[in-house]
Structures are given as C-alpha cells and as structure tokens.
Design a protein around this motif. Structure first.
Motif, PDB file in Angstrom:
ATOM      1  N   CYS A 138     -71.606  23.407  35.993  1.00  0.00           N
ATOM      2  CA  CYS A 138     -71.837  24.183  37.219  1.00  0.00           C
ATOM      3  C   CYS A 138     -73.324  24.472  37.417  1.00  0.00           C
ATOM      4  CB  CYS A 138     -71.041  25.487  37.185  1.00  0.00           C
ATOM      5  SG  CYS A 138     -69.266  25.270  37.390  1.00  0.00           S
ATOM      6  N   ALA A 139     -74.019  24.814  36.343  1.00  0.00           N
ATOM      7  CA  ALA A 139     -75.455  25.110  36.463  1.00  0.00           C
ATOM      8  C   ALA A 139     -76.246  23.858  36.844  1.00  0.00           C
ATOM      9  CB  ALA A 139     -75.976  25.687  35.156  1.00  0.00           C
ATOM     10  N   ALA A 140     -75.962  22.734  36.221  1.00  0.00           N
ATOM     11  CA  ALA A 140     -76.687  21.494  36.540  1.00  0.00           C
ATOM     12  C   ALA A 140     -76.396  21.044  37.971  1.00  0.00           C
ATOM     13  CB  ALA A 140     -76.312  20.393  35.555  1.00  0.00           C
ATOM     14  N   THR A 141     -75.159  21.156  38.396  1.00  0.00           N
ATOM     15  CA  THR A 141     -74.810  20.784  39.765  1.00  0.00           C
ATOM     16  C   THR A 141     -75.480  21.711  40.767  1.00  0.00           C
ATOM     17  OG1 THR A 141     -72.688  20.005  38.925  1.00  0.00           O
ATOM     18  CG2 THR A 141     -72.889  20.257  41.299  1.00  0.00           C
ATOM     19  N   GLU A 142     -75.566  22.996  40.420  1.00  0.00           N
ATOM     20  CA  GLU A 142     -76.240  23.935  41.309  1.00  0.00           C
ATOM     21  C   GLU A 142     -77.735  23.615  41.421  1.00  0.00           C
ATOM     22  OE1 GLU A 142     -76.516  28.776  41.843  1.00  0.00           O
ATOM     23  OE2 GLU A 142     -74.993  27.898  40.556  1.00  0.00           O
ATOM     24  N   PHE A 143     -78.384  23.287  40.316  1.00  0.00           N
ATOM     25  CA  PHE A 143     -79.799  22.903  40.364  1.00  0.00           C
ATOM     26  C   PHE A 143     -80.002  21.623  41.174  1.00  0.00           C
ATOM     27  CE2 PHE A 143     -80.406  25.212  36.119  1.00  0.00           C
ATOM     28  CZ  PHE A 143     -80.707  26.395  36.767  1.00  0.00           C
ATOM     29  N   TYR A 144     -79.119  20.659  41.000  1.00  0.00           N
ATOM     30  CA  TYR A 144     -79.196  19.421  41.764  1.00  0.00           C
ATOM     31  C   TYR A 144     -79.035  19.707  43.258  1.00  0.00           C
ATOM     32  CZ  TYR A 144     -77.893  14.920  43.713  1.00  0.00           C
ATOM     33  OH  TYR A 144     -77.831  13.806  44.493  1.00  0.00           O
ATOM     34  N   LEU A 145     -78.088  20.548  43.597  1.00  0.00           N
ATOM     35  CA  LEU A 145     -77.850  20.876  45.000  1.00  0.00           C
ATOM     36  C   LEU A 145     -79.033  21.633  45.604  1.00  0.00           C
ATOM     37  CD1 LEU A 145     -75.608  20.438  47.035  1.00  0.00           C
ATOM     38  CD2 LEU A 145     -74.655  22.625  46.377  1.00  0.00           C
ATOM     39  N   LEU A 146     -79.639  22.532  44.845  1.00  0.00           N
ATOM     40  CA  LEU A 146     -80.837  23.231  45.331  1.00  0.00           C
ATOM     41  C   LEU A 146     -81.991  22.261  45.542  1.00  0.00           C
ATOM     42  CD1 LEU A 146     -80.702  26.490  43.215  1.00  0.00           C
ATOM     43  CD2 LEU A 146     -80.459  26.320  45.697  1.00  0.00           C
ATOM     44  N   THR A 147     -82.106  21.264  44.679  1.00  0.00           N
ATOM     45  CA  THR A 147     -83.145  20.246  44.857  1.00  0.00           C
ATOM     46  C   THR A 147     -82.915  19.449  46.132  1.00  0.00           C
ATOM     47  OG1 THR A 147     -83.366  20.077  42.463  1.00  0.00           O
ATOM     48  CG2 THR A 147     -84.256  18.273  43.771  1.00  0.00           C
ATOM     49  N   VAL A 148     -81.686  19.061  46.387  1.00  0.00           N
ATOM     50  CA  VAL A 148     -81.364  18.322  47.602  1.00  0.00           C
ATOM     51  C   VAL A 148     -81.626  19.183  48.842  1.00  0.00           C
ATOM     52  CG1 VAL A 148     -79.463  17.266  48.894  1.00  0.00           C
ATOM     53  CG2 VAL A 148     -79.736  16.797  46.465  1.00  0.00           C
ATOM     54  N   MET A 149     -81.273  20.469  48.768  1.00  0.00           N
ATOM     55  CA  MET A 149     -81.524  21.366  49.906  1.00  0.00           C
ATOM     56  C   MET A 149     -83.014  21.527  50.171  1.00  0.00           C
ATOM     57  SD  MET A 149     -78.705  24.344  49.231  1.00  0.00           S
ATOM     58  CE  MET A 149     -79.213  25.373  50.594  1.00  0.00           C
ATOM     59  N   SER A 150     -83.818  21.658  49.112  1.00  0.00           N
ATOM     60  CA  SER A 150     -85.254  21.811  49.321  1.00  0.00           C
ATOM     61  C   SER A 150     -85.869  20.531  49.878  1.00  0.00           C
ATOM     62  CB  SER A 150     -85.942  22.226  48.018  1.00  0.00           C
ATOM     63  OG  SER A 150     -85.835  21.203  47.066  1.00  0.00           O
ATOM     64  N   TYR A 151     -85.401  19.384  49.437  1.00  0.00           N
ATOM     65  CA  TYR A 151     -85.903  18.127  49.987  1.00  0.00           C
ATOM     66  C   TYR A 151     -85.499  17.979  51.453  1.00  0.00           C
ATOM     67  CZ  TYR A 151     -87.051  13.232  50.514  1.00  0.00           C
ATOM     68  OH  TYR A 151     -87.586  12.062  50.950  1.00  0.00           O
ATOM     69  N   ASP A 152     -84.307  18.418  51.796  1.00  0.00           N
ATOM     70  CA  ASP A 152     -83.859  18.384  53.183  1.00  0.00           C
ATOM     71  C   ASP A 152     -84.765  19.243  54.066  1.00  0.00           C
ATOM     72  OD1 ASP A 152     -81.961  17.872  55.367  1.00  0.00           O
ATOM     73  OD2 ASP A 152     -81.439  19.999  55.120  1.00  0.00           O
ATOM     74  N   ARG A 153     -85.122  20.418  53.599  1.00  0.00           N
ATOM     75  CA  ARG A 153     -86.024  21.286  54.375  1.00  0.00           C
ATOM     76  C   ARG A 153     -87.428  20.682  54.448  1.00  0.00           C
ATOM     77  NH1 ARG A 153     -84.003  23.498  58.106  1.00  0.00           N
ATOM     78  NH2 ARG A 153     -82.619  21.797  57.691  1.00  0.00           N
ATOM     79  N   TYR A 154     -87.878  20.063  53.367  1.00  0.00           N
ATOM     80  CA  TYR A 154     -89.202  19.409  53.373  1.00  0.00           C
ATOM     81  C   TYR A 154     -89.239  18.307  54.422  1.00  0.00           C
ATOM     82  CZ  TYR A 154     -92.807  16.124  51.926  1.00  0.00           C
ATOM     83  OH  TYR A 154     -93.863  15.260  51.916  1.00  0.00           O
TER      84      TYR A 154
END
Length: 128
Positions: free
Chosen positions: A105-121
C-alpha cells in the motif's frame, strides 16, 4: 542431530505495562482509526456519487483514499486488539502478511503520488 525448532510467532513489546494505559491506547487508536475511516469514506462516497468529479485527478484522489484505507487497516486493528486483550504475540504468517500489505500500500501510494505530480507538471509546464 539437526535442530527441529521453527518460529511460529513473534512476541511484541507492549506500549504500556499498566491496564489503564493499555485501554487509553486502545481508545486513542480507535479514535484515529474511526477518523481515518470516516474521512476516506466521505472522499470515496463523494467522488463515486458526483458525476462531475469523474475526472483523472479525482480518480487519483479516490485511489489514494482506498490505499490509505488499506494501509491503516493493515496495522491499527492488530494494535488495538493487542492493547484491548493484553496479548503480545503475532503469528509468523500474520507478521509476513501485515508487512507485505503495508509495504504494498505504501509503495503504491508513493507511485500514485509520483504520477499525480508528473500530471500536474505536464499540465502547467507543457501546456498546449
């Protein structure tokens, strides 16, 4: 002659030795757990019921809420049960499962936050 013993359970250190403090820890864990369930449940319900929120960013938020529910439901109920029933043991298989699901769950959450930040970038810096 070979050693035939195997580990079947681990002994956990208690948070407190006195019964009153153990019940206080149970109450605090219960409050935190219920608050997390309520907050994430409201996020999930709001996004699922309102069709205007069916956009990619809200899909990411829905996924984060589900992952948060998964990570908190992995560890806190066992800690509450240990505090309430004054037990200190966890089976080997239970410990392995708890660690696996929490890390997943923690690794998936970090991956999802990375994807969200790249989407905003991309939306801000590489706009059409």
């Amino acid at each position: 002659m070979s050693n035939g013993s195997s580990i079947t359970q681990f002994l956990l250190l208690p948070l407190a030795d006195t019964r009153e403090l153990q019940l206080l820890h149970f109450g605090l864990f219960l409050g935190i757990y219920l608050a997390a369930l309520l907050a994430n449940g409201l996020i999930i319900t709001t996004i699922a019921c309102d069709h205007r929120l069916h956009t990619p960013m809200y899909f990411f938020l829905l996924s984060l809420a589900l992952l948060d529910l998964g990570s908190i439901s992995t560890t806190v109920p066992k800690a509450m049960a240990d505090s309430f029933w004054d037990t200190r043991a966890i089976s080997y298989a239970g410990c392995v499962a708890q660690v696996f699901f929490f890390v997943f769950c923690a690794a998936t959450e970090f991956y999802l936050l990375t994807v969200m930040s790249y989407d905003r970038y991309v939306a801000i810096c590489k706009a059409l």
